[in-house]
Write a protein that holds these residues in place. Structure first.
Motif: not given
Length: 454
Positions: A444-445, A447-448
């Motif tokens: 998540g880190r 890709i965001t």
């Protein structure tokens, strides 16, 4: 005249094979002349179809397709001849030496030490490392062999992963040249067994910043205090890689601790429901003395520890593939031999639906891991790549083993049918080397651009 004799001969041959008692009984139940008239009006194709439906056919035993978990033949395409030969050699070893004994040892929660010398003969330990007696092969090959081991038993694959990956990998990536020369050749030959101690009783996912095991340098020696938990191979390892936080700087450092180090003690963990062959230990360090020469010279922060974890996390994804493949192949074999209502349950639509779902998940896992290992071989592997594979494969493995147990009915919970172990062991794969939640946050880190860690 010839036609008359031919007709009589045919009639004689026909009567030889007719059971007149059964024919008389049948004539009382059905309109026999009508059936004969109807059948005689069918063409050859229709008659063949009717005979097949009745179980007649050609009289030959139906030849079933081979049981093959590599549905897209990825191994055939990706491996060189010599690597394919090695894969089959390892598979043969596992089928012959491990499969016949694995249920016995799993049930007793004991380790089959007799296989270690035979495993050493395969010359696959430290497979990807260059030098120090190691083969220097690809990460793809290592992943495929991890899968082959887990396909028979995940515990054996875990034992090997700790030895070849975590323990040897820590020395290979973080040790000095002298430490590599001292330990790696002996570990490669299984003359020295290693373990890896990072997780603690109260610290698992928070290891990056929350280690409570401490180290302090006093009079040229390091003094370690604390506990480690879930440490595979710990009860019989000759050396253990222990990670501790330096009291003064707060940095994480690594140490090579020998089993006879003063202040070192280990206790076997009991009553596990998964990976029962793996000998996990609780390690207690009480003013444990370690020489400076046994400190990993190139391990100075947790970033160095993370290099080892990134490398081995890819291997755990391959383990998940092997666990799923073992369950799928055993379940498929079972459904083709188990009969209900007069025919194999593999011929039922709902069973085939389960099997295809299993194969779909398995094939997706395999293709993802193949690409993961390719990235690793190209030097492009990032934390998020390994984490995504771990998340996906460990989750899908749970689905596969669940379906495998389901198609086997009650027999699915018996060790003798070789699926119950996979069902239990999948739960361990799901949690170790980073939980689903932690690995999800790593991806998540990436890709965001935002960190959602606490």
């Amino acid at each position: 005249m010839a036609n008359i004799f031919s007709s009589l001969k045919n009639a004689y041959n026909l009567f030889k094979h007719v059971d007149f008692d059964k024919l008389e009984a049948l004539s009382k139940k059905v309109d026999l002349p009508k059936i004969v008239e109807t059948i005689s009006s069918l063409d050859d194709k229709q008659i063949q179809g009717m005979m097949k439906m009745m179980g007649g056919g050609s009289g030959k035993k139906k030849e079933l397709p081979p049981i093959e978990g590599d549905f897209y033949h990825l191994g055939d395409e990706a491996l060189k001849d010599e690597d394919r030969e090695l894969q089959l050699k390892v598979r043969a070893f596992l089928e012959k030496e491990v499969k016949p004994i694995v249920n016995h040892y799993w049930n007793k929660a004991e380790f089959p030490f007799e296989i270690i010398p035979k495993l050493a003969e395969l010359n696959i330990c430290g497979l990807t490392y260059k030098g120090y007696g190691c083969p220097g092969k690809s990460n793809l090959m290592e992943g495929i062999l991890a899968m082959e081991m887990a396909r028979i038993d995940t515990s054996i694959s875990t034992f090997f992963g700790v030895q070849s990956g975590l323990a040897m990998g820590s020395i290979y990536l973080c040790g000095s040249e002298e430490q590599k020369q001292q330990w790696l050749p002996l570990m490669q030959q299984f003359k020295i067994i290693g373990a890896f101690g990072l997780t603690e009783p109260e610290v698992g996912s928070a290891a990056a910043g929350g280690l409570t095991t401490t180290c302090k340098k006093i009079d040229g020696k390091w003094i370690l205090n604390g506990q480690k938990k879930w440490i595979g191979n710990a009860t019989f390892a000759d050396i253990l890689i222990i990670w501790a936080r330096e009291e003064e700087s707060g940095d994480v450092k690594g140490f090579i601790i020998k089993k006879d180090n003063p202040g070192f003690a280990v206790e076997k963990m009991q009553d596990k429901m998964a990976l029962r062959i793996v000998q996990n230990g609780i390690i207690t360090l009480t003013n444990c003395e370690v020489e400076e020469a046994d400190r990993l010279q190139n391990a100075n922060t947790f970033k160095d520890t993370a290099k080892v974890l990134q490398m081995t996390r890819a291997g755990v994804a391959w383990q998940a593939v092997g666990c799923a493949r073992g369950a799928y192949e055993n379940a498929l074999d079972y459904t083709r031999t188990r009969k209900q209502f007069g025919k194999p349950i593999a011929s039922f639509q709902l069973i085939q639906n389960h099997l295809v779902d299993m194969l779909s998940n398995l094939t997706a896992m395999q293709t993802l891991c193949f690409r993961l290992s390719q990235l690793q071989d190209q030097g492009l592997l990032k934390d998020e790549h390994a984490s995504l594979a771990k998340v996906f494969c460990s989750s899908r493995t749970r689905d596969v083993v669940s379906s495998a147990r389901e198609v086997m009915g009650g027999n699915g919970i018996l060790l003798e049918y070789n699926v119950a172990r996979f069902v239990a062991d999948a739960e361990a794969i799901y949690s170790y080397e980073g939980t689903k939640e932690i690995n999800t946050l790593i991806v998540g880190r990436a890709i965001t651009g935002f960190s959602a860690f606490v």
